[in-house]
Design an enzyme around this catalytic site. Sequence first.
Site, PDB file in Angstrom:
ATOM      1  N   CYS A 337       0.787  -1.242   0.000  1.00  0.00           N
ATOM      2  CA  CYS A 337       0.000   0.000   0.000  1.00  0.00           C
ATOM      3  C   CYS A 337       0.816   1.288   0.000  1.00  0.00           C
ATOM      4  CB  CYS A 337      -1.051   0.002   1.093  1.00  0.00           C
ATOM      5  SG  CYS A 337      -0.838  -1.203   2.385  1.00  0.00           S
ATOM      6  N   HIS A 388      -5.345  -1.512  -4.639  1.00  0.00           N
ATOM      7  CA  HIS A 388      -5.820  -0.409  -3.803  1.00  0.00           C
ATOM      8  C   HIS A 388      -6.720   0.476  -4.630  1.00  0.00           C
ATOM      9  CE1 HIS A 388      -2.252  -1.905  -1.689  1.00  0.00           C
ATOM     10  NE2 HIS A 388      -3.083  -1.796  -0.670  1.00  0.00           N
ATOM     11  N   LYS A 472     -14.030  -3.689   7.695  1.00  0.00           N
ATOM     12  CA  LYS A 472     -13.655  -4.616   6.616  1.00  0.00           C
ATOM     13  C   LYS A 472     -14.682  -5.717   6.429  1.00  0.00           C
ATOM     14  CE  LYS A 472     -10.752  -7.381   9.682  1.00  0.00           C
ATOM     15  NZ  LYS A 472      -9.478  -8.064   9.885  1.00  0.00           N
TER      16      LYS A 472
END
Length: 649
Positions: A337, A388, A472
């Site tokens: 990320c 991402h 999540k």
Amino acid sequence: MIKITLPDGAVREYEKGTSALQIAQSISEGLARNVLSAKVNGEVWDATRPINSDASLQLLTWNDADGKETMWHSSAHLMAEALEALYPGVKFGIGPPIENGFYYDVDLGEHTLSPDDLPKVEKKMLELAQQKNVYNRKEVSKKDAIAYFQEKGDEYKLDLLEDLADGSITFYEQGKFTDLCRGPHIPNTGFIKAVKLLNIAGAYWRGDETKKQLTRIYGITFPKQKELDEYLVMLEEAKKRDHRKLGRELDLFTFSDKVGMGLPLWLPAGAALRERLQNFLQKAQVKAGYLPVVTPHIGNKQLYITSGHYEKYGKDSFQPIRTPQEGEEFFLKPMNCPHHCEIYKSRPRSYKDLPIRFAEFGTVYRYEQSGELHGLTRVRGFTQDDAHLFCRPDQVKEEFCKVIDLVLYVFRALGFENYTAQISLRDKVDRAKYIGTEENWNKAEQSIIEAAAEKGLKTVIEYGEAAFYGPKLDFMVKDAIGRKWQLGTIQVDYNLPERFELEYTGSDNQKHRPVMIHRAPFGSMERFVAVLIEHCAGKFPLWLTPEQVAILPVSDRFNDYAHSVLEELKNSDIRGYVDDRSEKVGKKIRDNELKKVPFMLIVGEEENASRTVSVRKQGETGGDQGKMSISDFAALINREVNERLASIK
RNA sequence: GCCGCUGUAGCUCAGUGGUAGAGCACUUCCUUGGUAAGGAAGAGGUCGGGGGUUCAAUUCCCCCCAUCGGCUCCA
């Protein structure tokens, strides 16, 4: 009289103080024999506990998860009783039911216990079970409870008692054994007909490594011997499917101490499989608007200081690499990320650009404690099927929907029919530890819940399970023999956009912060391949399998023909090889059966003369499917591959 | 990292206080075969590593290392 509402809506009247078991008896004697416990107003109770007011009632049997839990919890007590009988002075920690059975943490004091001792304990348990001892519930005062365990000298129970409020403490007693326990329990030990103690392990008291290590004994029980036998067969089957064993047998991957533990080496067949999986997902992702990117395996320390990972994990991670001249510090990347954030920042972004989806099969390295490494499922170097997504807050829901579509597509393609999703949200009360605004969290949590509902996912919501940086959604699949695995994950992240100061220019010409979503349908290639191997027991789907056909000449005289068949199949994009060893066909068939190649083509005099092949399917004894022209066979394979992939779109 | 089990040939596993064995795999030869193992010969091991006890250790003891089962942790 009290009114009891049954699950079907029927309302019956009983005397005050009637137990669930007595109610069951009033319905049918057979039902009563199977009642393990009962759900009273949504709370699981002893079936023998008197009900004193109007209530809804659900009788629980072996067919209910809660019923099994009751049985296994009681089994833990039974094991404790047996241990106390065999090893006087033994002290007890906790003994809860688990997904498959139960365990009890015990302090054996002077005694030691090896796996060889377990049959003895099992025998004692069965002996005690046959006494049909009743589990008696007893409310005790805290003072009396403390006195009891002080007298017994069990410091663990005393430790547990410290956290309990007076007035809510109960003991359960069966036979000669008394335990501090909330319950509930089955009516008597007679329900336990089959016992298997599975293994022994160390476990710290209260999971704290500064505290004493206790001996944890795992076991499982059943109401019928037959069910235990079936369970043991399932365990055997699981052993046969172990990806570490199959990985070796099918030449998929290996490990080397010289390379380092937890660092898998992919052999040609395994690499082919993995590459095919990657291509498959890559194709689906490009179609879904993802942009493949590539980033290096290391990153400057500064990158991880910015991301916050250095502070959180720096010392526990692999040590930095230093450049010889400047002494700059680099880390092996533990995640992709931060690199992707820098790609986002490589130029100004407009709201019109969003969402942007950067995808990379990125290999990352994490220090895992040595005891934690396990085959391909827990390694120190692995490749994430990472991406991402950077989007506006109002796009979160739609992006979630799209990712769910992608994940389900992947699952269907690989034959995972059985899955559920877990939505992890903030703790309902304690919200101090979460980063990001209340407004964004609410919006994101709502978006996830709505997206999951819209896609018809079977979901469980877990409060307090969210990461500090965002909520999540995790996918759990059930494999062919019923085991659960966590695979794909989708996570919202408010932290990194903040730390990297990611921005886009909105239609209002103001700077705004994008929302970042991490997602990985496979999770990691390593873990996914491991799960896939165990799911399909090494018999991969035809489109994925490293080798689709093995061509077996009946004798050396037909090797040339066999190779010409292979050439022709290769021209039709079919993967295979010729087994041209000087062995009899029977031997070649056996060997290739064990390698789980889906098709075998036997060629000899007749096939050579007619330019055909004799087809045999893997896994079917006497699997001769008859002769076929080479082109017909190629068409058959390609049709099967294409139909499979087309049918799941 | 912690606790416990285990560590013998590439794999699966016997075995012993007097420096090792089987089956499969491998190599060579014979066999040229029709739907799950043809035959013979050969090669292959500092018995996980180090230290100790002993005349002698693969075997007994200690310390490491690794596997496995758990615990803990997991960006």
